[in-house]
Design a protein around this motif. Structure first.
Motif, PDB file in Angstrom:
ATOM      1  N   UNK A  65       0.785  -1.226   0.000  1.00 53.74           N
ATOM      2  CA  UNK A  65       0.000   0.000   0.000  1.00 53.74           C
ATOM      3  C   UNK A  65       0.816   1.275   0.000  1.00 53.74           C
ATOM      4  N   UNK A  66       2.104   1.205  -0.344  1.00 50.51           N
ATOM      5  CA  UNK A  66       2.956   2.379  -0.284  1.00 50.51           C
ATOM      6  C   UNK A  66       3.119   3.034  -1.649  1.00 50.51           C
ATOM      7  N   UNK A  67       3.128   4.360  -1.654  1.00 46.70           N
ATOM      8  CA  UNK A  67       3.356   5.126  -2.870  1.00 46.70           C
ATOM      9  C   UNK A  67       4.851   5.340  -3.060  1.00 46.70           C
ATOM     10  N   UNK A  68       5.210   5.962  -4.185  1.00 41.65           N
ATOM     11  CA  UNK A  68       6.624   6.267  -4.425  1.00 41.65           C
ATOM     12  C   UNK A  68       7.160   7.252  -3.399  1.00 41.65           C
ATOM     13  N   UNK A  69       6.297   8.159  -2.908  1.00 40.55           N
ATOM     14  CA  UNK A  69       6.728   9.107  -1.883  1.00 40.55           C
ATOM     15  C   UNK A  69       7.063   8.379  -0.586  1.00 40.55           C
ATOM     16  N   UNK A  70       6.261   7.393  -0.216  1.00 42.26           N
ATOM     17  CA  UNK A  70       6.594   6.555   0.939  1.00 42.26           C
ATOM     18  C   UNK A  70       7.954   5.892   0.750  1.00 42.26           C
ATOM     19  N   UNK A  71       8.172   5.363  -0.453  1.00 45.79           N
ATOM     20  CA  UNK A  71       9.428   4.671  -0.735  1.00 45.79           C
ATOM     21  C   UNK A  71      10.622   5.605  -0.633  1.00 45.79           C
ATOM     22  N   UNK A  72      10.461   6.837  -1.119  1.00 47.35           N
ATOM     23  CA  UNK A  72      11.559   7.809  -1.068  1.00 47.35           C
ATOM     24  C   UNK A  72      11.926   8.138   0.369  1.00 47.35           C
ATOM     25  N   UNK A  73      10.925   8.324   1.226  1.00 51.39           N
ATOM     26  CA  UNK A  73      11.179   8.698   2.616  1.00 51.39           C
ATOM     27  C   UNK A  73      11.685   7.504   3.426  1.00 51.39           C
ATOM     28  N   UNK A  74      11.191   6.316   3.115  1.00 52.74           N
ATOM     29  CA  UNK A  74      11.626   5.129   3.836  1.00 52.74           C
ATOM     30  C   UNK A  74      13.047   4.744   3.458  1.00 52.74           C
ATOM     31  N   UNK A  75      13.486   5.100   2.255  1.00 52.12           N
ATOM     32  CA  UNK A  75      14.801   4.692   1.791  1.00 52.12           C
ATOM     33  C   UNK A  75      15.941   5.538   2.309  1.00 52.12           C
ATOM     34  N   UNK A  76      15.639   6.643   2.993  1.00 54.92           N
ATOM     35  CA  UNK A  76      16.705   7.498   3.521  1.00 54.92           C
ATOM     36  C   UNK A  76      17.505   6.746   4.579  1.00 54.92           C
TER      37      UNK A  76
ATOM     38  N   UNK B 213       0.537  12.610  -2.730  1.00 51.85           N
ATOM     39  CA  UNK B 213      -0.168  12.946  -1.503  1.00 51.85           C
ATOM     40  C   UNK B 213       0.765  12.764  -0.307  1.00 51.85           C
ATOM     41  N   UNK B 214       1.053  13.869   0.404  1.00 55.03           N
ATOM     42  CA  UNK B 214       1.961  13.806   1.539  1.00 55.03           C
ATOM     43  C   UNK B 214       1.368  13.035   2.705  1.00 55.03           C
ATOM     44  N   UNK B 215       0.058  12.789   2.691  1.00 52.27           N
ATOM     45  CA  UNK B 215      -0.587  12.071   3.797  1.00 52.27           C
ATOM     46  C   UNK B 215      -0.860  10.602   3.464  1.00 52.27           C
ATOM     47  N   UNK B 216      -0.493  10.174   2.266  1.00 50.78           N
ATOM     48  CA  UNK B 216      -0.801   8.802   1.854  1.00 50.78           C
ATOM     49  C   UNK B 216      -0.076   7.800   2.744  1.00 50.78           C
ATOM     50  N   UNK B 217      -0.837   6.918   3.374  1.00 48.48           N
ATOM     51  CA  UNK B 217      -0.265   5.940   4.290  1.00 48.48           C
ATOM     52  C   UNK B 217      -0.368   4.541   3.710  1.00 48.48           C
ATOM     53  N   UNK B 218       0.564   3.674   4.110  1.00 50.22           N
ATOM     54  CA  UNK B 218       0.525   2.279   3.692  1.00 50.22           C
ATOM     55  C   UNK B 218      -0.481   1.498   4.519  1.00 50.22           C
ATOM     56  N   UNK B 219      -0.430   0.181   4.380  1.00 45.97           N
ATOM     57  CA  UNK B 219      -1.396  -0.662   5.078  1.00 45.97           C
ATOM     58  C   UNK B 219      -1.276  -0.563   6.592  1.00 45.97           C
TER      59      UNK B 219
ATOM     60  N   UNK C 104      -0.662   2.166   8.061  1.00 46.01           N
ATOM     61  CA  UNK C 104      -0.938   3.585   8.316  1.00 46.01           C
ATOM     62  C   UNK C 104       0.350   4.365   8.601  1.00 46.01           C
ATOM     63  N   UNK C 105       1.440   3.898   8.041  1.00 42.74           N
ATOM     64  CA  UNK C 105       2.730   4.575   8.176  1.00 42.74           C
ATOM     65  C   UNK C 105       2.829   5.591   7.042  1.00 42.74           C
ATOM     66  N   UNK C 106       2.883   6.870   7.362  1.00 46.08           N
ATOM     67  CA  UNK C 106       2.911   7.918   6.358  1.00 46.08           C
ATOM     68  C   UNK C 106       4.353   8.244   5.955  1.00 46.08           C
ATOM     69  N   UNK C 107       4.541   9.007   4.865  1.00 46.59           N
ATOM     70  CA  UNK C 107       5.897   9.449   4.531  1.00 46.59           C
ATOM     71  C   UNK C 107       6.551  10.226   5.665  1.00 46.59           C
ATOM     72  N   UNK C 108       5.750  10.978   6.436  1.00 45.60           N
ATOM     73  CA  UNK C 108       6.319  11.741   7.550  1.00 45.60           C
ATOM     74  C   UNK C 108       6.845  10.807   8.635  1.00 45.60           C
ATOM     75  N   UNK C 109       6.137   9.725   8.915  1.00 43.97           N
ATOM     76  CA  UNK C 109       6.658   8.738   9.867  1.00 43.97           C
ATOM     77  C   UNK C 109       8.029   8.237   9.420  1.00 43.97           C
TER      78      UNK C 109
END
Length: 453
Positions: free
Chosen positions: A243-254, A276-282, A284-289
């Motif tokens: 359930x993660x977007x590319x933005x999630x992937x970018x932030x998680x990969x740091x 979407x900066x608020x898009x969360x995965x399954x 509910x982990x957001x890019x900000x998390x």
């Protein structure tokens, strides 16, 4: 008879068996051809007989291919059968032995074809010779085709050669990935361009993970790749199997605070493209998390400016502030005060007083957190955690904090908190827009002063 008379080696027995299979295939082919002539069958009937591939473990062949010796390759591969033979290699790999209770070296056999070896090592001349001898362009012996390996190793000349001879730009590996998924290094940007020009699908998802090439590029912080894919219509809203977007992937990969700048450039591109900066995965982990867990203050601030929620909880009940506190435990040698300040400026609640002990040995971060309270809370938990040498070095700060425990704060500080409460999650933006002197602006945004008053 020969096997019973002479002590043949295993390699010799294998060669004899392969030769026998080859002769049997030739007999079947000739019988089928004769039957077709007698019954006037179409020539396509012969296609049903699958030709067995020859197999080779000859060190001379291995040496020619792996070293890229064109003269030897030309001498060894002079027909279609040779160009499509299976090359078997054996390498020792560490494997856990439950019986012995320790790791041991275990031989592991791998299979591939000559063209894949040449493409993986960038031997363009050798690859061209093999193709002209009839090597199958999209053969996936060993799991990947030659185009996969050329992209994985960023050999753009080999990619151009394979595509020019008709290799499929969207050929799938046994794992369900395309060559575009394997453009994972900055040097592979030209490979990605060649694939897209040849008709590669930019939004294709890997079979199991459902990751797109945009997910892969974002996770690795490949700014050029992300820009290329977006220009070719990459969808920033597509999600992986988690359930993660590319933005999630970018932030998680740091990989820690030092890697945040590179991810920030990728995240900015994705946000400008509509992510979407608020898009969360399954979970509910957001890019900000993810940005907070990796200690990336500038990346977190970018997400907050684009609407990320500073107080949202994931499935485990953790807020981005909780993620920063966890990162402080895991990586104590960084400066999280900027990240704490950004979250508080965008509406995050002050941390629970019990959590202050996690920042006891980070005086600048501790000051930011203490200034979020109208009154310095009881400090028994964090005072005991301060290292003696650190207390001595920052005695002015720790002493002032200790003196203000449960004491009234200055009217100036209370006024600051009142203004911040009125502005809520717009505190940072308002401070930038209001015609305030720089000193007053810094004070409003919890500037570090080195003491608690």
């Amino acid at each position: 008879m020969a096997e019973e008379t002479f002590p043949f080696t295993s390699a010799t027995l294998r060669s004899l068996r392969l030769q026998r299979e080859w002769l049997e295939w030739e007999d079947r082919r000739r019988a089928a051809a004769q039957l077709c002539r007698s019954q006037r069958c179409p020539p396509s009937s012969l296609a049903r007989l699958a030709r067995p591939r020859r197999s080779c473990r000859d060190p001379a062949v291995h040496n020619a291919l792996f070293s890229g010796n064109l003269q030897q390759v030309q001498a060894l591969f002079q027909d279609e059968d040779a160009a499509n033979m299976i090359v078997e290699t054996v390498s020792n790999q560490l494997a856990w032995s439950p019986e012995q209770g320790f790791w041991i070296l275990t031989p592991k056999a791998k299979q591939t074809v000559p063209l894949t070896i040449a493409a993986a090592r960038g031997y363009t001349d050798c690859a061209r010779h093999l193709i002209r001898q009839g090597a199958e362009l999209d053969a996936r012996v060993g799991g990947r085709a030659a185009l996969h390996e050329a992209c994985a190793q960023a050999h753009s000349d080999c990619v151009r050669l394979l595509l020019a001879f008709g290799a499929k730009a969207n050929v799938l590996s046994e794992e369900g990935t395309t060559p575009l998924h394997l453009c994972t290094a900055p040097e592979s940007l030209q490979c990605a361009k060649l694939l897209l020009e040849a008709g590669a699908t930019v939004n294709v998802a890997a079979r199991d993970s459902e990751m797109t090439p945009l997910h892969v590029a974002a996770a690795r912080g490949l700014e050029g790749h992300v820009a290329l894919y977006l220009a070719h219509g990459a969808d920033v809203g597509l999600r992986t199997s988690q359930g993660e977007t590319a933005l999630n992937a970018a932030c998680a990969g740091a990989e820690g605070p030092s890697d945040g700048r590179k991810r920030q450039a990728v995240a900015r591109q994705l946000l400008e493209a509509g992510a979407d900066a608020r898009a969360a995965g399954r979970k509910r982990h957001t890019p900000l998390h993810n940005a907070c867990a990796n200690g990336c203050a500038a990346l977190a601030e970018l997400l907050l400016r684009h609407g990320a929620c500073a107080g949202v909880s994931n499935a485990a009940g953790h807020t981005p502030m909780d993620c920063v506190l966890q990162a402080v435990q895991d990586t104590p040698d960084w400066e999280p005060e900027g990240l704490f300040g950004a979250l508080l400026d965008y509406g995050a609640q002050p941390v629970h007083p019990e959590m202050l002990k996690l920042c006891a040995n980070l005086p600048r971060a501790l000051e930011v957190l203490l200034n979020a309270y109208p009154c310095v809370p009881s400090c028994d938990t964090w005072v005991e955690a301060v290292l003696p040498e650190l207390w001595q070095e920052h005695e002015a700060f720790y002493g002032s904090a200790l003196a203000m425990v449960n004491q009234p704060r200055r009217l100036q500080h209370l006024a600051r908190l009142a203004v911040r409460a009125q502005l809520g999650n717009r505190c940072r933006q308002a401070a930038d827009r209001l015609p305030l002197p720089q000193l007053l602006r810094d004070y409003l945004l919890l500037r570090v002063e080195g003491r608690i008053q």
